[in-house]
Design a protein around this motif. Structure first.
Motif, PDB file in Angstrom:
ATOM      1  N   GLN A 161     -22.438 138.107  -5.142  1.00  0.00           N
ATOM      2  CA  GLN A 161     -21.184 138.807  -4.902  1.00  0.00           C
ATOM      3  C   GLN A 161     -20.132 138.203  -5.826  1.00  0.00           C
ATOM      4  O   GLN A 161     -19.993 136.986  -5.913  1.00  0.00           O
ATOM      5  N   THR A 162     -19.418 139.051  -6.551  1.00  0.00           N
ATOM      6  CA  THR A 162     -18.480 138.548  -7.554  1.00  0.00           C
ATOM      7  C   THR A 162     -17.107 139.198  -7.413  1.00  0.00           C
ATOM      8  O   THR A 162     -16.950 140.231  -6.746  1.00  0.00           O
ATOM      9  N   LEU A 163     -16.139 138.568  -8.066  1.00  0.00           N
ATOM     10  CA  LEU A 163     -14.795 139.137  -8.217  1.00  0.00           C
ATOM     11  C   LEU A 163     -14.636 139.496  -9.688  1.00  0.00           C
ATOM     12  O   LEU A 163     -14.811 138.644 -10.572  1.00  0.00           O
ATOM     13  N   ALA A 197     -16.604 138.362 -14.597  1.00  0.00           N
ATOM     14  CA  ALA A 197     -16.840 138.213 -13.157  1.00  0.00           C
ATOM     15  C   ALA A 197     -16.974 136.729 -12.848  1.00  0.00           C
ATOM     16  O   ALA A 197     -17.458 135.948 -13.670  1.00  0.00           O
ATOM     17  N   LEU A 199     -17.979 135.014  -6.077  1.00  0.00           N
ATOM     18  CA  LEU A 199     -16.994 135.080  -5.001  1.00  0.00           C
ATOM     19  C   LEU A 199     -16.992 133.796  -4.173  1.00  0.00           C
ATOM     20  O   LEU A 199     -15.963 133.409  -3.614  1.00  0.00           O
ATOM     21  N   VAL A 240     -14.349 131.390  -5.374  1.00  0.00           N
ATOM     22  CA  VAL A 240     -12.938 131.781  -5.304  1.00  0.00           C
ATOM     23  C   VAL A 240     -12.314 131.249  -4.013  1.00  0.00           C
ATOM     24  O   VAL A 240     -12.784 131.546  -2.919  1.00  0.00           O
ATOM     25  N   ILE A 256      -6.437 133.204 -10.277  1.00  0.00           N
ATOM     26  CA  ILE A 256      -7.584 133.062  -9.374  1.00  0.00           C
ATOM     27  C   ILE A 256      -7.840 131.571  -9.198  1.00  0.00           C
ATOM     28  O   ILE A 256      -8.185 130.876 -10.165  1.00  0.00           O
ATOM     29  N   LEU A 266      -6.862 142.296 -12.016  1.00  0.00           N
ATOM     30  CA  LEU A 266      -8.005 142.229 -11.113  1.00  0.00           C
ATOM     31  C   LEU A 266      -8.628 143.613 -10.989  1.00  0.00           C
ATOM     32  O   LEU A 266      -7.920 144.622 -10.937  1.00  0.00           O
ATOM     33  N   GLY A 271     -11.732 144.100  -8.775  1.00  0.00           N
ATOM     34  CA  GLY A 271     -12.236 144.232  -7.416  1.00  0.00           C
ATOM     35  C   GLY A 271     -13.526 143.455  -7.218  1.00  0.00           C
ATOM     36  O   GLY A 271     -14.001 142.751  -8.120  1.00  0.00           O
ATOM     37  N   GLU A 272     -14.093 143.584  -6.002  1.00  0.00           N
ATOM     38  CA  GLU A 272     -15.346 142.894  -5.685  1.00  0.00           C
ATOM     39  C   GLU A 272     -16.535 143.794  -6.020  1.00  0.00           C
ATOM     40  O   GLU A 272     -16.453 145.014  -5.908  1.00  0.00           O
TER      41      GLU A 272
END
Length: 695
Positions: free
Chosen positions: A553-555, A565, A568, A571, A624, A640, A642-643
Motif C-alpha cells: 500500500q503506497t501514497l 510512491a 504507506l 508515512v 510527507i 499529492l 492519493g493512496e
C-alpha cells in the motif's frame, strides 16, 4: 507421453536435495541433543534413521561417495559406542553433518565432492576402541546391526506387537571361514522361517548375500530367546548371534504414532469408538493416508508465477476502476452504472481474497530459519572458549519465503558477533556478578505490515568510545565529527564497511565485513536494522522487514512532474507549510513541526532529478513526514495524488542507476510510478550531512 529418463533423473535429484537438507538439519539437532544426553538411545536411533535414509536416497541418485560415507557412519551409531564414547559420538554426528553438507553442495554444482579423510579416520577410531568391556558384552560390540526397517516393515512389526506376538530383531554374523556365503545365507533363512514368521530380512536374496557379513531379520515367534539362540547358532555357518526384543526398540514410537492416527481417525470415521477391534486396526491406515495427502510440496517458482498473475489482475482491477470513473463522469444517469459498480465491487472482493490466499501460501514460519542457530551458537562458543546458551521465541511468526532466505546471512553475522564480541568469558562475567553462562535471545513478531526479528545478548555491550576511536583511525570521520555524534549515530557506525572493534582478526570476526552485509541486505529488502546497547548489560539488534515484497500500500505524489510512491507504512503524517516556515541550519533545510526539528528533503537535491514540466512557484508546500527506524524526515513534494495498492516490479540496473528507487509499478492508465527506497534516501541524507542533524 513418457518423459525422457534424464528429466526423471533431474526431478529425482531435485527432490533428493530438498529432503537431504531437512535430514542434515535433523542431524545437527540430534548431535546437539547427544552432547547433553550422550546415552539417549532414542536420539541415536533418530540419527541412524536419518543416515540410513540419506544413504539409500544418495545411492538412488548415483552419489556413491556420499552413500558409502553414510554406510560407514551407520556402523558406529550404536548404543554401546554412545555409552562409552558419548561425547565423541556427538562430535562425530556434527562433523558428519558438515561433511554431508559440503558433499551435497559439490553435487549440486556438478563437481566432484571433496575428500573427507578426517571424518573417515574419526569413524575408524571410534570403531577400533572397545566400549566398556566390563559392562557391554563383546559380541554386542563386535556385531553392529542397524535394524533400519522400511516404514511398511515397521508397520508390520507394530501390528504384530499390538496383536500380542513377541517380535525379535535378530542379527547373525556369517562365519568368515565359510566358503559358500550364498549357501550359508540359505541355511540361515531356512532356520528363521522354521522358527516363526519372518517380517523383514536383510539381505533379501542369495545373490546379495555373497558380499554381506551380517544378516538382519525381524522375526515374530512364540519361542524363547534362549531357544532362538540355540537354533540360530548353526555350526560352521554362524559365528555370532544377537537377539533383542523389537518392542523395546520400536514400541514407544509406534504407540505414539498409533495415538496420533487414532486421534486423526476420529475426525474421519463416524462411530470409531463403537466399531470394535476390527475398525481400530483398519482406520489408522485410512487416517494416515488422509494426513499424508493433506500436505503438498510445490516449487517456489510455481507460486511466484501465480503471484505474478495475481499482480497483473490487480493492475487490471486498477484499469477497470479508472474506466468506471470515466464512465461515471460521462454517463452519470445511465442505469448500467450501478450494475457495473456492483460487478466491480464483487470482483475486487474476490481478488483481494485471492491475493491474501496466495500470500499465505508463500508464508513460512520463521522457525525454519531459527533451527540452524543452536548449532551456530554451539560452534562459535566452543571456538571462543565460552559457555553460551540460546533461547528462542516467536518461532511461529510467518514470513515470506524469499525474505526469510534473504535474512539468513545477516542474522548469521549478528549471532556470531554476539557470541564473539558480546558475551564475555566466564571469569569476566563472574567478576561482574553475572552467571558464568551467557545467553543469546532470538525472537520474532509481527508489527503492522512488518516482521521484527530481535537478537539480544546479556554481554558487555558496545563500547562507544572505542567505536568513535576506530572511526577516526580508519579515517571514516574526523575527530570533531566523531565527538559530535549522538549515541545512536555512534552505534550505527558498526554497520560501516571495514569498521570493527575487535582487537585482533579471528576466524569468527574482526574484519569489519559482516555488519556491513547486514545493512546492505536490509536495504535491499526495503527494511531497517536498529541497534541498542547498554554498557555491561548487553546489546539488542532489531531487523525489520516487510512481510512480503509482492505488493504494498503506497501514497502517490508528484515531484518535478514525475510520479513517485512511498510505502504507506513509512508515512507518519502529512502537513502543509509555507515558504517562511522553512529554515536553514548547517547547510540543510529544516522545519519546526510542533516540538520537533525536522530535516526537509528535496529529491531534486539528492539525485539528478530533472523536472519534466514547468509549474508556477507555490506559496504552500506539502510535506510527507516519513519514519524510518528511529529517524524522522520530511519529504517536500509538489502535489499529492492519493493512496494506491501497487504491484512491485523490480527494475534492472541498466534501466535505472539511482539507488533511491527500489522498484516500479504500473497504474490503471498505463502510467509508470517509481517507488521510493526510504532507507536509501536516509542513507544518502546521512552521508551528505552530519547524522545528528536528522530529527
Amino acid at each position: 507421453m513418457k518423459r525422457p529418463p534424464e528429466d526423471r533423473g533431474s526431478e529425482l535429484r531435485a527432490l533428493f536435495f530438498e529432503s537431504a537438507n531437512e535430514l542434515l538439519q535433523s542431524l545437527n539437532e540430534a548431535g546437539l541433543e547427544l552432547e547433553s544426553r550422550p546415552g539417549d538411545e532414542e536420539v541415536i536411533r533418530r540419527v541412524r534413521r536419518a543416515v540410513h535414509t540419506l544413504k539409500g536416497d544418495s545411492a538412488a541418485c548415483g552419489f556413491h561417495k556420499l552413500s558409502e560415507l553414510a554406510h560407514e557412519l551407520e556402523d558406529v551409531l550404536t548404543p554401546q559406542v554412545a555409552e562409552a564414547r558419548g561425547g565423541e559420538l556427538a562430535e562425530l554426528v556434527l562433523a558428519a553433518a558438515d561433511s554431508f553438507g559440503t558433499m551435497l553442495a559439490a553435487y549440486q554444482r556438478n563437481v566432484d565432492p571433496p575428500a573427507v579423510e578426517a571424518l573417515h579416520a574419526f569413524i575408524k577410531r571410534l570403531l577400533e576402541v572397545p566400549a566398556s568391556p566390563e559392562n557391554v558384552p563383546v559380541a554386542a560390540v563386535q556385531l553392529p546391526a542397524q535394524f533400519a526397517w522400511t516404514e511398511y516393515e515397521q508397520l508390520m512389526i507394530s501390528e504384530a506387537v499390538h496383536r500380542g506376538e513377541a517380535v525379535y530383531n535378530i542379527a547373525l554374523r556369517i562365519d568368515p571361514n565359510s566358503l559358500m556365503r550364498a549357501a550359508a545365507f540359505q541355511l540361515i533363512r531356512n532356520v528363521l522361517h522354521g522358527s516363526g514368521t519372518v517380517i523383514a530380512l536383510r539381505p533379501e536374496d542369495n545373490l546379495a548375500a555373497a558380499s554381506v557379513e551380517i544378516v538382519e531379520a525381524a522375526l515374530a515367534s512364540s519361542q524363547s530367546v534362549e531357544r532362538l539362540k540355540q537354533r540360530c547358532r548353526i555350526p560352521s555357518i554362524v559365528s555370532d548371534v544377537r537377539i533383542e526384543h523389537a518392542a523395546t526398540a520400536e514400541a514407544s514410537e509406534h504407540e505414539l504414532l498409533g495415538d496420533v492416527l487414532e486421534a486423526q481417525a476420529a475426525n474421519f470415521v463416524v462411530g470409531a469408538a463403537e466399531s470394535g477391534a476390527a475398525t481400530k486396526t483398519a482406520t489408522p491406515g485410512s487416517a494416515a493416508a488422509a494426513v499424508a495427502e493433506a500436505t503438498l510440496r510445490v516449487e517456489a517458482t510455481r507460486i511466484d508465477a501465480v503471484m505474478n498473475l495475481v499482480g497483473e489482475l490487480i493492475i487490471g482491477k486498477s484499469i477497470l476502476n479508472r474506466t468506471l470513473s470515466e464512465f461515471d463522469q460521462k454517463h452519470a444517469r445511465d442505469p448500467l452504472r450501478a450494475k457495473l459498480a456492483d460487478a466491480m465491487a464483487f470482483q475486487a472482493r474476490i481478488l483481494d481474497e485471492l491475493h491474501k490466499c496466495v500470500l499465505k501460501i508463500r508464508m513460512v514460519p520463521v522457525e525454519q530459519l531459527f533451527r540452524r542457530f543452536p548449532r551456530v551458537v554451539r560452534d562459535v562458543a566452543k571456538q571462543c572458549g565460552k559457555d553460551v546458551a540460546l533461547e528462542v521465541s516467536g518461532q511461529n511468526t510467518d514470513l515470506d519465503k524469499s525474505i526469510l532466505d534473504a535474512l539468513a546471512e545477516p542474522l548469521m553475522h549478528i549471532v556470531r558477533n554476539s557470541v564473539d564480541h558480546g558475551i564475555e568469558p566466564a571469569d569476566e562475567r563472574l567478576t561482574a556478578g553475572k552467571p558464568a553462562r551467557g545467553t543469546i535471545y532470538l525472537n520474532a513478531y509481527h508489527q503492522g505490515t512488518q516482521v521484527v526479528i530481535e537478537v539480544r545478548d546479556d554481554g558487555r555491550g558496545i563500547d562507544l568510545a572505542r567505536l568513535r576511536a576506530r572511526a577516526v583511525e580508519t579515517k571514516l570521520l574526523k575527530p570533531e565529527e566523531a565527538q559530535r555524534l549522538s549515541e545512536q549515530d555512534a552505534l550505527n557506525l558498526i554497520f560501516e564497511s571495514g569498521l570493527s572493534t575487535a582487537s585482533e582478526v579471528t576466524e569468527v570476526s574482526g574484519r569489519g565485513i559482516g555488519m556491513d552485509v547486514v545493512r546492505t541486505v536490509l536495504d535491499r529488502l526495503k527494511g531497517t536494522v536498529q541497534v541498542a546497547s547498554k554498557k555491561g548489560q548487553g546489546s539488542t539488534f532489531q531487523l525489520r522487514a516487510p512481510l512480503t515484497l509482492a505488493s504494498i500500500q503506497t501514497l502517490l505524489f508528484r515531484v518535478g512532474g514525475r510520479l513517485f510512491a512511498v510505502p504507506l507504512s513509512s508515512v507518519v503524517e502529512i502537513s502543509r507549510i509555507a515558504d517562511h516556515e522553512i529554515h536553514r541550519v548547517d547547510q540543510r533545510e529544516v522545519l519546526r513541526l510542533r516540538d520537533q526539528i525536522l530535516t526537509l528533503v528535496r529529491l531534486s537535491e539528492l539525485s539528478r532529478l530533472r523536472s519534466i514540466d514547468t509549474q508556477p512557484v507555490k506559496k504552500k508546500h506539502f510535506v510527507i513526514v516519513i519514519g524510518a527506524a528511529e529517524k524522522r524526515f520530511g519529504l517536500l513534494v509538489d502535489s499529492l495524488v492519493g493512496e494506491e495498492e501497487l504491484v512491485i516490479k523490480a527494475l534492472p540496473a541498466e534501466i535505472i542507476s539511482s539507488d533511491l528507487v527500489s522498484g516500479a509499478s504500473i497504474l490503471g492508465d498505463g502510467t509508470v510510478v517509481l517507488i521510493l527506497n526510504v532507507p536509501a534516501v536516509l542513507s544518502r541524507l546521512s552521508r551528505a550531512n552530519p547524522l545528528g542533524a536528522i530529527a
